[in-house]
Design an enzyme around this catalytic site. Structure first.
Site, PDB file in Angstrom:
ATOM      1  N   LYS A  89      91.905  62.883   9.774  1.00 29.49           N
ATOM      2  CA  LYS A  89      90.802  63.806  10.067  1.00 29.49           C
ATOM      3  C   LYS A  89      91.008  65.205   9.499  1.00 29.49           C
ATOM      4  CE  LYS A  89      88.484  61.570  13.831  1.00 29.49           C
ATOM      5  NZ  LYS A  89      89.152  60.272  13.990  1.00 29.49           N
TER       6      LYS A  89
ATOM      7  N   GLU B  51      81.349  68.164  17.039  1.00 33.03           N
ATOM      8  CA  GLU B  51      81.273  67.176  18.112  1.00 33.03           C
ATOM      9  C   GLU B  51      82.614  66.480  18.188  1.00 33.03           C
ATOM     10  OE1 GLU B  51      80.653  66.494  15.049  1.00 33.03           O
ATOM     11  OE2 GLU B  51      81.595  64.531  14.744  1.00 33.03           O
TER      12      GLU B  51
ATOM     13  N   SER C  17      95.367  54.948   9.295  1.00 34.99           N
ATOM     14  CA  SER C  17      94.587  56.186   9.441  1.00 34.99           C
ATOM     15  C   SER C  17      95.185  57.178  10.423  1.00 34.99           C
ATOM     16  CB  SER C  17      93.153  55.839   9.849  1.00 34.99           C
ATOM     17  OG  SER C  17      93.142  55.039  11.015  1.00 34.99           O
TER      18      SER C  17
HETATM   19  C1  LIG Z   1      88.644  59.007  14.188  1.00 30.43           C
HETATM   20  C2  LIG Z   1      89.556  57.968  13.718  1.00 30.43           C
HETATM   21  C3  LIG Z   1      89.102  56.800  13.046  1.00 30.43           C
HETATM   22  C4  LIG Z   1      87.663  56.471  12.844  1.00 30.43           C
HETATM   23  O1  LIG Z   1      86.928  57.359  12.072  1.00 30.43           O
HETATM   24  P1  LIG Z   1      86.450  57.038  10.585  1.00 30.43           P
HETATM   25  O2  LIG Z   1      85.492  58.130  10.308  1.00 30.43           O
HETATM   26  O3  LIG Z   1      85.814  55.696  10.596  1.00 30.43           O
HETATM   27  O4  LIG Z   1      87.634  57.080   9.725  1.00 30.43           O
HETATM   28  C5  LIG Z   1      90.036  55.894  12.582  1.00 30.43           C
HETATM   29  N1  LIG Z   1      91.352  56.089  12.784  1.00 30.43           N
HETATM   30  C6  LIG Z   1      91.822  57.172  13.439  1.00 30.43           C
HETATM   31  C7  LIG Z   1      93.284  57.301  13.629  1.00 30.43           C
HETATM   32  C8  LIG Z   1      90.954  58.133  13.926  1.00 30.43           C
HETATM   33  O5  LIG Z   1      91.447  59.206  14.572  1.00 30.43           O
END
Ligand SMILES: *Cc1c(COP(=O)(O)O)cnc(C)c1O
Length: 406
Positions: free
Chosen positions: A84, A106, A376
């Site tokens: 993020k 948000e 992610s």
């Molecule tokens: C917020 C988040 C996501 C989902 O958001 P995307 O916009 O689909 O990437 C995925 N993995 C993690 C670790 C997150 O914090």
């Protein structure tokens, strides 16, 4: 292609009062974003503050067990624990160059709120975060983090008091505060130009991955996998492959959250289980009933819990360039535990969905090939949920050891 559209999806379905700040942002995306000054300053922040580039890590144990080379793109190692930060640093810097003094955002589980608050603090902007009342109760630790980072928290009491309502409330606030404030949107969704802006800021993930694959094993990977909530980490990973004619044979797989998987239960899988409609200013795939009412979404991973998805993914799916699958809570929890034990990495439950699809379909993936999963985020934030599913982890130490010996 019409501006802001991905095939028939995307667009800008907002009240007239929101058009001026969106047009101002679109103009900034075209003039400021590509400039050399901006790129250099953002690169410095991503490198010196957030910790890029993130490694591409080979998983030796799982690779042996699965019969192909499994690599993880380590967005979990980025500052604040997920991809993020690529987006919030980019938008915060853009806002500053636009002459704004404040960010609004948000947040659902609080991860985007924390990443926005950190970027605002770093760049000397003030920050207001809208969060559903229900979510402020479920995510007390992130509420604290945001406040420590100097953000003002505004609980949202309308609707289901969750992410969907927090987005509506932030859009409303932006109408009133557009002169001073940039709306730092949290994923590759919403009205134009957000899907393109966020995808471009996250594309550093896919660009680095391509270069790291070439230097590690001398080729592009066979398969690339990412989880899909709103779609930002997946878009940032996939786009550099989709837009590269040399990457045409790379198989791209997005993974949505299927919730508990029981019949009649809610999921967070609009690409697989939804239908097209308008939400939050975009035409895209949505979970809705036959009257167009948005259905409540559910997933064990709060970050995937969004009833819509970025419009570019709807296009990728329609084109057949990216395949989208569903993994249920139990599969994600199993993959979570297996990665911890096998490789010494605690993944976010969101990212565990992507890994779970690989584990569940290992026999159909290319033996001896190279598979990349976008990790992610990290799982530290998920310990409360994990405690609910694995209560044995919380036994007093001596009892737990006895349990082990049995
Ligand atoms: C917020 C988040 C996501 C989902 O958001 P995307 O916009 O689909 O990437 C995925 N993995 C993690 C670790 C997150 O914090």
């Amino acid at each position: 292609m019409k501006k802001g559209y991905f095939g028939e999806f995307g667009g800008c379905f907002v009240p007239e009062l929101l058009m001026p700040p969106l047009l101002e942002l679109e103009e900034a995306c075209e003039s400021i974003l590509p400039s050399e000054d901006f790129r250099r300053e953002l690169d410095d922040l991503l490198h010196g503050y957030a910790g890029r580039e993130t490694p591409l890590t080979l998983c030796p144990t799982l690779s042996r067990e699965l019969g192909f080379n499994l690599y993880l793109k380590r967005e979990d190692l980025l500052h604040t624990g997920a991809h993020k930060m690529n987006n919030t640093l980019g938008q915060a810097l853009l806002a500053k160059k636009m002459g704004k003094s404040a960010l609004a955002a948000e947040t659902g589980a609080g991860q985007h709120g924390v990443a926005t608050a950190a970027a605002a603090a770093r760049l000397g902007l003030s920050c207001t975060v809208f969060m559903g009342e229900e979510d402020t109760r479920r995510q007390a630790a992130n509420v604290m983090r945001m406040r420590l980072l100097g953000a003002e928290l505004r609980p949202v009491a309308s609707g289901t008091k969750t992410l969907k309502d927090a987005i509506n409330e932030t859009l409303r606030y932006w109408i009133a505060e557009q002169r001073s404030t940039h709306y730092c949107f949290g994923t590759a969704a919403g009205p134009h130009p957000f899907p393109t802006l966020v995808r471009d800021l996250q594309s550093v993930i896919g660009e680095e991955t391509k270069a790291q694959c070439r230097s590690t094993f001398g080729a592009l990977p066979d398969v690339v996998v990412a989880c899909v909530g709103g779609g930002s980490n997946a878009a940032g990973m996939f786009y550099p492959f989709v837009s590269d004619p040399e990457a045409g044979s790379v198989r791209l797989a997005g993974v949505e959250a299927g919730g508990t998987g029981e019949p009649g239960c809610f999921s967070s899988a609009p690409l697989n289980l939804g239908s097209p409609g308008v939400l939050h200013g975009q035409y895209t795939m949505l979970l809705q009933d036959k009257d167009g009412q948005i259905l409540p979404s559910h997933s064990v991973s709060a970050g995937l819990d969004y009833p819509g998805v970025g419009p570019e993914h709807a296009r990728f799916q329609q084109d057949g360039r990216v395949e989208y699958h569903v993994v249920v809570d139990e599969g994600a929890l199993k993959a979570f535990a297996r990665l911890c034990r096998a490789e010494g990495i605690i993944p976010a439950l969101e990212s565990a969905h992507a890994l779970a699809w690989v584990l569940e379909n290992a026999d159909k993936l290319p033996a001896g090939g190279n598979v990349v999963v976008n990790l992610s985020g990290r799982g530290d934030k998920d310990m409360d949920i994990i405690r609910g599913h694995m209560p044995e982890l919380c036994m007093p130490a001596r009892d737990a050891e006895k349990e082990d010996r049995r």
